[in-house]
Design a protein around this motif. Sequence first.
Motif, PDB file in Angstrom:
ATOM      1  N   ILE A   1      15.431 -15.824  35.727  1.00  0.00           N
ATOM      2  CA  ILE A   1      15.894 -15.002  34.600  1.00  0.00           C
ATOM      3  C   ILE A   1      15.897 -13.526  34.991  1.00  0.00           C
ATOM      4  O   ILE A   1      16.843 -12.794  34.657  1.00  0.00           O
ATOM      5  N   SER A   2      14.880 -13.078  35.701  1.00  0.00           N
ATOM      6  CA  SER A   2      14.828 -11.680  36.121  1.00  0.00           C
ATOM      7  C   SER A   2      15.989 -11.334  37.044  1.00  0.00           C
ATOM      8  O   SER A   2      16.594 -10.263  36.929  1.00  0.00           O
ATOM      9  N   GLY A   3      16.299 -12.227  37.995  1.00  0.00           N
ATOM     10  CA  GLY A   3      17.429 -11.967  38.876  1.00  0.00           C
ATOM     11  C   GLY A   3      18.707 -11.747  38.094  1.00  0.00           C
ATOM     12  O   GLY A   3      19.505 -10.854  38.405  1.00  0.00           O
ATOM     13  N   PHE A   4      18.909 -12.536  37.062  1.00  0.00           N
ATOM     14  CA  PHE A   4      20.097 -12.423  36.207  1.00  0.00           C
ATOM     15  C   PHE A   4      20.057 -11.146  35.376  1.00  0.00           C
ATOM     16  O   PHE A   4      20.985 -10.327  35.386  1.00  0.00           O
ATOM     17  N   VAL A   5      18.960 -10.951  34.665  1.00  0.00           N
ATOM     18  CA  VAL A   5      18.884  -9.889  33.662  1.00  0.00           C
ATOM     19  C   VAL A   5      18.758  -8.501  34.284  1.00  0.00           C
ATOM     20  O   VAL A   5      19.410  -7.551  33.836  1.00  0.00           O
ATOM     21  N   ILE A   6      17.935  -8.376  35.315  1.00  0.00           N
ATOM     22  CA  ILE A   6      17.731  -7.053  35.897  1.00  0.00           C
ATOM     23  C   ILE A   6      19.004  -6.568  36.577  1.00  0.00           C
ATOM     24  O   ILE A   6      19.346  -5.385  36.486  1.00  0.00           O
ATOM     25  N   LEU A   7      19.727  -7.462  37.233  1.00  0.00           N
ATOM     26  CA  LEU A   7      21.022  -7.060  37.792  1.00  0.00           C
ATOM     27  C   LEU A   7      21.976  -6.641  36.680  1.00  0.00           C
ATOM     28  O   LEU A   7      22.713  -5.658  36.815  1.00  0.00           O
ATOM     29  N   MET A   8      21.969  -7.369  35.574  1.00  0.00           N
ATOM     30  CA  MET A   8      22.837  -7.027  34.456  1.00  0.00           C
ATOM     31  C   MET A   8      22.532  -5.632  33.913  1.00  0.00           C
ATOM     32  O   MET A   8      23.440  -4.859  33.606  1.00  0.00           O
ATOM     33  N   THR A   9      21.262  -5.287  33.814  1.00  0.00           N
ATOM     34  CA  THR A   9      20.910  -3.988  33.256  1.00  0.00           C
ATOM     35  C   THR A   9      21.104  -2.852  34.252  1.00  0.00           C
ATOM     36  O   THR A   9      21.208  -1.692  33.852  1.00  0.00           O
ATOM     37  N   ALA A  10      21.145  -3.183  35.552  1.00  0.00           N
ATOM     38  CA  ALA A  10      21.255  -2.137  36.574  1.00  0.00           C
ATOM     39  C   ALA A  10      22.693  -1.840  36.976  1.00  0.00           C
ATOM     40  O   ALA A  10      23.003  -0.724  37.389  1.00  0.00           O
ATOM     41  N   TRP A  11      23.575  -2.810  36.863  1.00  0.00           N
ATOM     42  CA  TRP A  11      24.949  -2.635  37.339  1.00  0.00           C
ATOM     43  C   TRP A  11      25.646  -1.544  36.513  1.00  0.00           C
ATOM     44  O   TRP A  11      25.703  -1.600  35.295  1.00  0.00           O
ATOM     45  N   GLY A  12      26.183  -0.562  37.216  1.00  0.00           N
ATOM     46  CA  GLY A  12      26.866   0.532  36.545  1.00  0.00           C
ATOM     47  C   GLY A  12      25.959   1.658  36.125  1.00  0.00           C
ATOM     48  O   GLY A  12      26.418   2.635  35.532  1.00  0.00           O
ATOM     49  N   ARG A  13      24.662   1.542  36.446  1.00  0.00           N
ATOM     50  CA  ARG A  13      23.702   2.600  36.111  1.00  0.00           C
ATOM     51  C   ARG A  13      23.328   3.372  37.369  1.00  0.00           C
ATOM     52  O   ARG A  13      23.663   2.973  38.490  1.00  0.00           O
ATOM     53  N   ASP A  14      22.600   4.479  37.177  1.00  0.00           N
ATOM     54  CA  ASP A  14      22.142   5.236  38.331  1.00  0.00           C
ATOM     55  C   ASP A  14      20.643   5.042  38.509  1.00  0.00           C
ATOM     56  O   ASP A  14      19.967   4.413  37.690  1.00  0.00           O
TER      57      ASP A  14
END
Length: 396
Positions: free
Chosen positions: A95-108
Amino acid sequence: MTDTLRPAAPRVPGPTGTTREAASRGPADRPPTPADRPRLYALDGLRLLAAVGVMLYHFTARWSQVWGDDPGAVFPETGPVLIYAALGPEQFFVISGFVILMTAWGRDVPHVVASRVARLFPSYWLAVIATSTLLLFLWPAGKDISVGEALVNLTMLQELFGVRHVDGVYWTLYAELRFYLLIGLLVAWGITRRRLLWVAALWPALGLVAVEAGITPLAALAIDGYAPFFAGGMMLYLIFREGHARAPWLILAGNVVLGVDHAVTWQMTSLTANTIFTPDPWVLGALTVGCFATVAAIALTPLKRFGGAWLVPAGALTYPLYLIHEYWGWWFIDLTAAHLGRWAVLAGAVTLSVLLAIGIHQVEKRVGPLLRRRLEAALRRAPEAGRPAARHAQSA
């Protein structure tokens, strides 16, 4: 295990029909588009289910002295089933692999660092303080710890320093921290489809080679064999975001194979040593595959529409419940096991754990956002503060 399940407006969600060339470009190469992905409410429920499973495993199957007998002997009906809930951390990692990538993509980087610190540490600090207080003053028989160990545990880096965890469940947080470091490096580099594919393909395989070869520094970077779970979650998010394609599915399948090999080998040893039961390796393997399959089903099938806002509090309680339950629950069992029936004692331990988790969450939801805003502001000011000095040095 440790985040919300939908970022604040991901900036570049690729449509299902995104071409390979367009999908490989970084977020800055494409104009922002409105978020069009639904919140995956069922992931909130899945996270809580995994945390509750770990709690029940600790209370009714994993060895401890609090019942006056082996927990497996006290609960012979449920123990043979609940031992498999020890796979809860593997579920958290996918779940972390999925969610943390989702929250990080497009951010700085400042946003990602601030959001991770604010999400991870306030609840953790409260849990360390609460459990250390319990073990130092109220129930020293539960575990012999020192004030120094408790203070080092506040850093979340105690494993790096060779200091014992105040609570054994904290081991997963060091794993999460190392994954966050990888995500931070990816954000600094620039997240693209192509880079994610290479990382998810090579990182877990090289890491497991390092684990088998006993190359400790490389094994630590590979999260001690748990990299396939994080990488598999990342591939599931890539498929969710960009659409079906052969490469991410093949890399996902490879990580599932590596994850099963690691989990079955480790859990056969751990469960045999820590319970009176002998797990079935085929069941362990099937349930390890299930750690990936459940996230895939929630993200890639009509199950993505299951649930609603009522599941959000469930997700919010998962992290504090996981952090606080073990020793406080055991303490309650130790106090009451000789006076009440086993099911009443178990219900009381679960209730106490949930109430403590609610209390921690009430504090965290007030402190966390403030910490995130201030830390992000400080990280954004830091480069600005360094520029005049840099220009002066160049001119000199």
